[in-house]
Design an enzyme around this catalytic site. Structure first.
Site, PDB file in Angstrom:
ATOM      1  CG  ASP A   1      -0.283  -0.261   2.547  1.00 34.87           C
ATOM      2  OD1 ASP A   1       0.958  -0.473   2.584  1.00 34.87           O
ATOM      3  OD2 ASP A   1      -0.984  -0.259   3.573  1.00 34.87           O
TER       4      ASP A   1
ATOM      5  CG  ASP B   1       6.493   5.955   6.817  1.00 33.20           C
ATOM      6  OD1 ASP B   1       6.529   7.111   6.378  1.00 33.20           O
ATOM      7  OD2 ASP B   1       6.498   5.701   8.029  1.00 33.20           O
TER       8      ASP B   1
ATOM      9  CG  ASP C   1      -4.534   0.375   9.639  1.00 27.14           C
ATOM     10  OD1 ASP C   1      -3.508   0.358   8.932  1.00 27.14           O
ATOM     11  OD2 ASP C   1      -4.533   0.036  10.837  1.00 27.14           O
TER      12      ASP C   1
HETATM   13  P1  IMP Z   1       7.674   1.279   6.573  1.00 32.35           P
HETATM   14  O1  IMP Z   1       8.289  -0.015   7.036  1.00 32.35           O
HETATM   15  O2  IMP Z   1       8.022   2.423   7.483  1.00 32.35           O
HETATM   16  O3  IMP Z   1       7.976   1.585   5.109  1.00 32.35           O
HETATM   17  O4  IMP Z   1       6.125   1.124   6.759  1.00 32.35           O
HETATM   18  C1  IMP Z   1       5.325   0.548   5.831  1.00 32.35           C
HETATM   19  C2  IMP Z   1       3.992   0.177   6.407  1.00 32.35           C
HETATM   20  O5  IMP Z   1       3.566   1.100   7.413  1.00 32.35           O
HETATM   21  C3  IMP Z   1       2.940   0.254   5.346  1.00 32.35           C
HETATM   22  O6  IMP Z   1       2.785  -0.973   4.712  1.00 32.35           O
HETATM   23  C4  IMP Z   1       1.709   0.675   6.107  1.00 32.35           C
HETATM   24  O7  IMP Z   1       1.037  -0.466   6.587  1.00 32.35           O
HETATM   25  C5  IMP Z   1       2.218   1.468   7.264  1.00 32.35           C
HETATM   26  N1  IMP Z   1       2.142   2.926   6.978  1.00 32.35           N
HETATM   27  C6  IMP Z   1       3.151   3.784   6.707  1.00 32.35           C
HETATM   28  N2  IMP Z   1       2.716   5.023   6.479  1.00 32.35           N
HETATM   29  C7  IMP Z   1       1.370   4.966   6.612  1.00 32.35           C
HETATM   30  C8  IMP Z   1       0.326   5.952   6.479  1.00 32.35           C
HETATM   31  O8  IMP Z   1       0.526   7.141   6.174  1.00 32.35           O
HETATM   32  N3  IMP Z   1      -0.938   5.483   6.689  1.00 32.35           N
HETATM   33  C9  IMP Z   1      -1.225   4.194   7.005  1.00 32.35           C
HETATM   34  N4  IMP Z   1      -0.288   3.246   7.123  1.00 32.35           N
HETATM   35  C10 IMP Z   1       1.008   3.629   6.934  1.00 32.35           C
HETATM   36 MG    MG Z   2       1.207  -2.223   4.902  1.00 29.26          MG
END
Ligand code: IMP
Ligand code: MG
Length: 178
Positions: free
Chosen positions: A99, A102, A158
């Site tokens: 999705d 981040d 979410d």
């Molecule tokens: P990362 O490991 O920091 O790249 O986080 C990725 C996961 O965090 C995504 O697959 C989402 O499930 C969640 N996530 C990161 N940013 C958001 C946001 O703005 N809204 C909702 N979920 C987020």
């Molecule tokens: Mg996710």
């Protein structure tokens, strides 16, 4: 629910147009490859289900469930596998469907994990990316939209398991999560 948002970032029609475009590109790139599309649960599920309906080629689906967030809006950087894939991915072409990216730590972990199973290739397909939040080098092969470093919900995304069913993507007001 509308009062929880500061702004609607992408309307239903904009998302639909972009996802259809991505599906057509993937269809073209994977015509004879029978790829395994690996969706990261739960956030990727709405994106996946729209994406595959504009790809009329042979393909397979599988699902990964990982967690690093809990009911917070910051990645802990610690990723736990809750549900592994069932497919034997050796020598297969894999497309990870996510999705949003981040910090990128979740994907980095998943890619390392999948590489150990010797697939033919691994590509990333993400609906949203927050480039300013990255904490690791990642090549996103197929991307819907780049966004600012804000917390967004809807279309699968979410906050504390809420808002996944919205057909649009909105920015969550800070006062909801702080
Ligand atoms: P990362 O490991 O920091 O790249 O986080 C990725 C996961 O965090 C995504 O697959 C989402 O499930 C969640 N996530 C990161 N940013 C958001 C946001 O703005 N809204 C909702 N979920 C987020
Ligand atoms: Mg996710």
């Amino acid at each position: 629910m509308v009062n929880d948002f500061s702004e609607v970032l992408f309307k239903e029609s904009e998302i639909k147009k972009k996802v259809t475009e991505l599906g057509k590109i993937l269809k073209h790139d994977y015509l004879d490859k029978n790829p395994v599309m690996i969706c990261i649960l739960k956030g990727g599920v709405v994106f996946l289900s729209d994406l595959i309906r504009s790809m009329d080629i042979p393909l397979q689906l599988d699902f990964f469930s990982v967690s690093s967030y809990g009911a917070s809006t910051k990645s802990s950087g610690v990723v736990k596998i809750r549900k592994d894939i069932d497919t034997d991915v050796t020598n297969r072409d894999l497309i990870i469907v996510e999705d949003i990216i981040d910090s990128g730590l979740t994907l980095e972990y998943i890619i390392n994990y999948l590489e150990n199973h010797n697939p033919a290739s691994i590509k990333i397909c993400a609906l949203l990316d927050k480039p300013d939040a990255h904490k690791t080098e990642l090549k996103i092969d197929y991307l819907g939209f780049k966004i600012k470093n804000e917390f967004v919900v809807g279309y699968g995304l979410d906050y504390a398991e809420k808002y996944r069913n919205l057909p649009y993507i909105a920015v969550l007001k800070k006062e909801i999560y702080s």
